[in-house]
Design a protein around this motif. Structure first.
Motif, PDB file in Angstrom:
ATOM      1  N   PHE A   1      -3.192 -13.728 -11.904  1.00  0.00           N
ATOM      2  CA  PHE A   1      -3.380 -14.020 -10.497  1.00  0.00           C
ATOM      3  C   PHE A   1      -4.144 -12.922  -9.767  1.00  0.00           C
ATOM      4  O   PHE A   1      -3.975 -11.736 -10.048  1.00  0.00           O
ATOM      5  CB  PHE A   1      -2.015 -14.223  -9.821  1.00  0.00           C
TER       6      PHE A   1
ATOM      7  N   SER B   1       2.650 -11.962 -14.431  1.00  0.00           N
ATOM      8  CA  SER B   1       3.320 -12.759 -15.439  1.00  0.00           C
ATOM      9  C   SER B   1       4.265 -11.866 -16.239  1.00  0.00           C
ATOM     10  O   SER B   1       3.871 -10.799 -16.715  1.00  0.00           O
ATOM     11  CB  SER B   1       2.293 -13.403 -16.367  1.00  0.00           C
TER      12      SER B   1
ATOM     13  N   GLU C   1      -1.858 -17.690 -20.642  1.00  0.00           N
ATOM     14  CA  GLU C   1      -1.202 -17.229 -19.434  1.00  0.00           C
ATOM     15  C   GLU C   1      -2.178 -17.314 -18.289  1.00  0.00           C
ATOM     16  O   GLU C   1      -3.396 -17.295 -18.492  1.00  0.00           O
ATOM     17  CB  GLU C   1      -0.759 -15.776 -19.605  1.00  0.00           C
TER      18      GLU C   1
ATOM     19  N   GLY D   1       2.935  -8.884  -2.454  1.00  0.00           N
ATOM     20  CA  GLY D   1       2.347 -10.199  -2.658  1.00  0.00           C
ATOM     21  C   GLY D   1       1.769 -10.453  -4.020  1.00  0.00           C
ATOM     22  O   GLY D   1       1.594 -11.608  -4.392  1.00  0.00           O
TER      23      GLY D   1
ATOM     24  N   GLN E   1       6.847 -11.565  -8.204  1.00  0.00           N
ATOM     25  CA  GLN E   1       6.014 -11.327  -7.034  1.00  0.00           C
ATOM     26  C   GLN E   1       6.668 -10.247  -6.187  1.00  0.00           C
ATOM     27  O   GLN E   1       7.746 -10.430  -5.641  1.00  0.00           O
ATOM     28  CB  GLN E   1       5.834 -12.598  -6.204  1.00  0.00           C
TER      29      GLN E   1
ATOM     30  N   LEU F   1       7.437 -15.374 -13.631  1.00  0.00           N
ATOM     31  CA  LEU F   1       6.498 -14.530 -12.896  1.00  0.00           C
ATOM     32  C   LEU F   1       7.279 -13.673 -11.916  1.00  0.00           C
ATOM     33  O   LEU F   1       8.380 -14.042 -11.487  1.00  0.00           O
ATOM     34  CB  LEU F   1       5.491 -15.402 -12.128  1.00  0.00           C
TER      35      LEU F   1
ATOM     36  N   ILE G   1       1.207 -11.191  -7.875  1.00  0.00           N
ATOM     37  CA  ILE G   1       1.980 -11.988  -8.831  1.00  0.00           C
ATOM     38  C   ILE G   1       1.631 -11.533 -10.238  1.00  0.00           C
ATOM     39  O   ILE G   1       0.449 -11.481 -10.607  1.00  0.00           O
ATOM     40  CB  ILE G   1       1.676 -13.487  -8.671  1.00  0.00           C
TER      41      ILE G   1
END
Lengths: 114, 109
Positions: free
Chosen positions: A105, B45, A102, B41, B37, B35, B43
């Motif tokens: 972010f 999974s 995975e 902002g 968001q 994903l 993000i």
């Protein structure tokens, strides 16, 4: 949450100036990625790294360069910023071809080029 | 034509409704990601799947490899589900992801 930080979180700069964005991870993940996010487009890959000093271009790499001298840091540089580089930039990390695969972010950096 | 298409682009719902977001792709993939968001902002999974179905709480993701299609379902939707949901595919034999443009979901009380 994966330990990923980005700095700065917000930046306003003028056309023609150099800009460096930093991504820092504490997860010791091998792969690191830089994306940009723009309205009407999905996230687009700028550059990625598969190890220290190992980097490769993504689909929108023109005008950007990267460096990775340590596992934990991945730098994105705009040598001479242009208004078209106004965007939100996300860093991501992953282990690579392992399970679970995975991407995690960072919080993003909002860059405005005036 | 984008390699990853999501529909709808925007979706509004009343709290409690069943939500479906669709993702179609035109390339060979080894996995598909969903994903989320949030307005701030960040993000996150939600799922990574290469076949069948996965479920986490009120979220269910399915994929049909033959039809090159995936769906994300939200049961008993809640205002806190309001976010942009993004589909991404991992190309076969690469580590790269290709992203859809996202589906903006708003759930009203």
């Amino acid at each position: 949450d994966a330990g990923i930080t980005q700095s700065p979180r917000h930046k306003v700069t003028e056309t023609g100036t150099p800009v460096t964005l930093r991504c820092h991870q504490t997860e010791n993940h091998r792969y690191m990625y830089w994306y940009r996010q723009d309205p009407g487009h999905g996230l687009r890959l700028i550059h990625y790294s598969y190890g220290v000093k190992d980097t490769d271009k993504g689909e929108v790499s023109d005008g950007y360069s990267v460096s990775r001298s340590k596992t934990e840091d991945f730098l994105l540089t705009l040598e001479s910023a242009t208004s078209s580089q106004t965007s939100v930039y996300f860093c991501a990390i992953s282990q690579g071809r392992q399970d679970p695969y995975e991407q995690y972010f960072g919080p993003g950096t909002r860059l405005t080029v005036t | 034509k984008n390699e990853v298409e999501q529909s709808p682009q925007n979706l509004t719902a009343q709290e409690g409704e069943f939500i479906t977001i669709n993702c179609s792709y035109s390339v060979g993939i080894s996995a598909l990601h969903w994903l989320q968001q949030h307005p701030g902002g960040g993000i996150v999974s939600l799922f990574m799947l290469s076949s069948g179905k996965k479920k986490h709480g009120r979220l269910i993701a399915t994929i049909n490899i033959q039809e090159k299609h995936s769906s994300l379902h939200i049961t008993a939707s809640h205002p806190r589900d309001s976010a942009v949901y993004i589909c991404a595919v991992r190309l076969t034999n690469t580590d790269k992801l290709i992203f859809g443009t996202g589906t903006r979901l708003q759930v009203f009380p």
